[in-house]
Design an enzyme around this catalytic site. Structure first.
Site, short mmCIF file in Angstrom:
data_model
loop_
_atom_site.label_atom_id
_atom_site.label_comp_id
_atom_site.label_asym_id
_atom_site.label_seq_id
_atom_site.Cartn_x
_atom_site.Cartn_y
_atom_site.Cartn_z
N HIS A 1 53.17 34.64 30.85
CA HIS A 1 54.40 33.86 31.00
C HIS A 1 54.20 32.44 30.44
O HIS A 1 55.10 31.89 29.81
CB HIS A 1 54.79 33.73 32.49
CG HIS A 1 55.19 35.02 33.13
ND1 HIS A 1 56.18 35.11 34.08
CD2 HIS A 1 54.74 36.28 32.95
CE1 HIS A 1 56.31 36.37 34.47
NE2 HIS A 1 55.45 37.10 33.81
N THR B 1 60.18 36.54 29.96
CA THR B 1 59.04 36.80 29.09
C THR B 1 58.82 38.31 28.96
O THR B 1 57.80 38.76 28.46
CB THR B 1 57.77 36.11 29.64
OG1 THR B 1 57.60 36.50 31.00
CG2 THR B 1 57.90 34.60 29.56
N HIS C 1 48.02 48.24 27.60
CA HIS C 1 48.70 48.45 28.88
C HIS C 1 50.20 48.19 28.74
O HIS C 1 50.94 48.34 29.70
CB HIS C 1 48.11 47.51 29.94
CG HIS C 1 48.50 46.07 29.74
ND1 HIS C 1 48.30 45.39 28.54
CD2 HIS C 1 49.12 45.19 30.55
CE1 HIS C 1 48.76 44.15 28.66
NE2 HIS C 1 49.25 44.01 29.86
N ASP D 1 61.19 30.14 34.48
CA ASP D 1 60.74 31.53 34.48
C ASP D 1 61.79 32.42 35.13
O ASP D 1 62.20 32.19 36.28
CB ASP D 1 59.41 31.59 35.28
CG ASP D 1 58.65 32.86 35.05
OD1 ASP D 1 59.25 33.95 35.14
OD2 ASP D 1 57.43 32.78 34.78
N GLN E 1 43.00 37.81 20.86
CA GLN E 1 43.77 39.03 20.57
C GLN E 1 44.63 38.95 19.31
O GLN E 1 44.68 39.90 18.53
CB GLN E 1 44.66 39.40 21.77
CG GLN E 1 45.50 40.65 21.52
CD GLN E 1 46.04 41.25 22.77
OE1 GLN E 1 45.29 41.56 23.68
NE2 GLN E 1 47.34 41.43 22.84
N1 UDP Z 1 45.06 38.37 25.54
C1 UDP Z 1 44.06 37.74 24.84
N2 UDP Z 1 42.82 38.27 24.89
C2 UDP Z 1 42.51 39.37 25.61
C3 UDP Z 1 43.55 40.02 26.32
C4 UDP Z 1 44.82 39.49 26.25
O1 UDP Z 1 44.29 36.74 24.16
O2 UDP Z 1 41.35 39.77 25.62
C5 UDP Z 1 46.42 37.79 25.48
C6 UDP Z 1 47.34 38.61 24.62
O3 UDP Z 1 47.26 38.19 23.27
C7 UDP Z 1 48.71 38.36 25.25
C8 UDP Z 1 48.38 38.04 26.70
O4 UDP Z 1 46.98 37.81 26.77
O5 UDP Z 1 49.33 37.25 24.65
C9 UDP Z 1 48.70 39.19 27.64
O6 UDP Z 1 50.06 39.23 27.84
P1 UDP Z 1 50.80 40.60 28.07
O7 UDP Z 1 52.24 40.29 28.25
O8 UDP Z 1 50.48 41.56 26.98
O9 UDP Z 1 50.16 41.19 29.38
P2 UDP Z 1 49.86 40.58 30.83
O10 UDP Z 1 48.51 39.96 30.75
O11 UDP Z 1 50.95 39.60 31.15
O12 UDP Z 1 49.88 41.81 31.69
#
Ligand code: UDP
Length: 457
Positions: A28, A139, A361, A117, A346
């Site tokens: 978020h 988000t 996921h 949010d 990522q």
């Molecule tokens: N992310 C990252 N490295 C990792 C895992 C996740 O940078 O090893 C980042 C990814 O690029 C994304 C965020 O964490 O921007 C995860 O957001 P997402 O909405 O996919 O999932 P959440 O963590 O909210 O379940």
């Protein structure tokens, strides 16, 4: 306070401060900070209110003012990896309600609008009570919000709690979703879920002047039109925010230090040969599923880069710093084909030539990031909107396939090879490339309309 000082100094738009506030989840905060930077770049003075927990680093966001709200001390339920997302959301809403109201009231005379949010009914309510115009920043996707708002109706129609025999029925009014694809938080009480949704829906209906989505028309035009009709509110599809904001990934807010060594490891792989595996920042699996994932990956013969986050296997100690141990004998079986990190950069990983697919996921940020790099997906939704996102990936956009409801090593290995080297996988990759082109053509017109709208409030 920083926001007030900025005003006294005369912002670009005196009395035109936009306040942004995000719940302190990685998925978020990042889009919120990107939107903040984009609004700032369009001449608005921006103040980011934030919690002490997972506070953003102001040094990474020049031009933005940051004001901590000092939430009331967080209960374990708000932060423990073992508590479900609904428990976290309820605890966070309770902890920020009074401090957010107070912080916003102290800035109130200068504030043109608060963008908060969209899961934070406490912040929407507070802004409404203070008479500050408020926009909800979602988000997640427009489809996920439509599903969320429909939960009380689905409960009254007998679809919730879920019944085995109804799981494959179409979800009424929410096609292409089936009942099994609806937002789900395992282990949580249906009444509590409906209570949360009602609080959000009531806050939106009572206080909100518009909804901002990190999505884009090419993938969600029908859902955006429906949500505007259903809520009688303007919707601004300003995404993909990470593409429009142009923040170089290394300068991004990150809750964990990414292991950049994996980029050099990818450099040594052939194009499209590596499967990237990550369950995001919150999703957890039990030890048995973790081991099946591990053996399935090792048994597939496909090179993989796997994010194994501390706390991602349930049952460990709260606040555990070390990642869960790998099954005995796995390293030998991987024979150098697998690379394991606790947190990856990522966006850079997905943009790397060596990546052939993403086992995800289905967090909304991950989906957008994968689409923007033309990377097809293996979907393993764990909770909440991830179920909805997975259905759109597999059945609406055709850019991914399911790993299977039961995580079991042989099925995992089969799904991985089908996506990475099979003909189905090639077709999905082709469609993902087409979506990538559409994503990169997404313009900032919606953002311009949003700025005009904010200035008109
Ligand atoms: N992310 C990252 N490295 C990792 C895992 C996740 O940078 O090893 C980042 C990814 O690029 C994304 C965020 O964490 O921007 C995860 O957001 P997402 O909405 O996919 O999932 P959440 O963590 O909210 O379940």
């Amino acid at each position: 306070m920083a926001g007030e000082e900025q005003l006294r100094d005369g912002g670009l738009h005196r009395r035109r401060v936009v306040v942004l506030f995000s719940l302190p989840f990685h998925g978020h905060l990042n889009p919120t900070l990107k939107l903040a930077a984009l609004l700032r770049a369009r001449g608005l003075a921006v103040t980011v209110l934030h919690t002490d927990f997972n506070a953003p680093d102001p040094a990474r966001h020049p031009g933005l003012a940051f004001v901590p709200i000092h939430e009331t001390p967080l209960q374990d339920t708000a932060v423990s990896p073992d508590s479900d997302i609904l428990a976290k959301l309820l605890a966070l809403n309770a902890a920020i309600a009074a401090p957010f109201r107070q912080a916003l009231a102290s800035l109130q005379d200068a504030v043109a609008c608060a963008v908060v949010d969209g899961q934070c009914y406490a912040a929407m309510d507070a802004a409404g009570e203070l008479g500050v115009p408020v926009l909800a920043l979602r988000t997640d996707s427009a489809a996920a919000l439509r599903n969320m708002l429909a939960i009380p109706r689905l409960r009254d129609a007998g679809y919730l709690p879920f019944k085995e025999e109804q799981l494959d029925e179409p979800a009424p009014g929410l096609e292409p979703l089936r009942v099994r694809d609806l937002i789900r938080v395992d282990g949580c009480d249906t009444d509590e879920l409906c209570g949360f949704v009602t609080s959000v829906a009531d806050a939106v209906r009572a206080s909100v002047s518009g909804i901002v989505f990190n999505t884009f028309e090419a993938i969600e035009a029908p859902e955006l039109a429906k949500i505007q009709r259903e809520l009688s509110l303007p919707a601004f599809a300003v995404g993909p925010l990470h593409l429009l904001s142009q923040t170089p990934p290394p300068a991004e807010q990150s809750l964990h230090a990414p292991d950049r060594g994996c980029l050099a490891w990818l450099d040594a792989r052939t194009p499209r040969s590596v499967l990237y595996v990550s369950l995001g920042s919150l999703a957890c699996v039990n030890r048995a599923a973790f081991e099946e994932m591990a053996w399935g990956l090792a048994g597939s013969g496909v090179p993989f880069l796997w994010v194994v986050r501390p706390g991602m296997v349930t049952g460990g100690a709260a606040g555990e710093e070390a990642p869960p141990p790998l099954p005995d004998g796995l390293e030998e079986k991987m024979r150098g084909r697998g690379k394991i990190v606790t947190w990856a950069p990522q966006r850079e990983v997905l943009a790397h030539d060596a990546i052939g697919a993403f086992w995800t996921h289905c967090g909304w940020n991950s989906i957008l990031e994968s689409i923007c790099e033309g990377v097809p997906m293996l979907v393993q939704p764990c909770f909440a909107d991830q179920m909805v996102n997975a259905r759109y990936v597999t059945h609406e956009w055709g850019v991914g396939m399911e790993v299977g409801e039961v995580i079991e090593r042989e099925r995992v290995a089969k799904a991985v090879t089908k996506l990475m080297v099979g003909e189905d996988g090639a077709r999905m990759r082709e469609r993902a490339r087409r979506l990538q082109v559409q994503a990169s053509a997404a313009t900032s017109l919606a953002l311009d309309s949003l700025v005009q709208y904010i200035l008109s409030l």
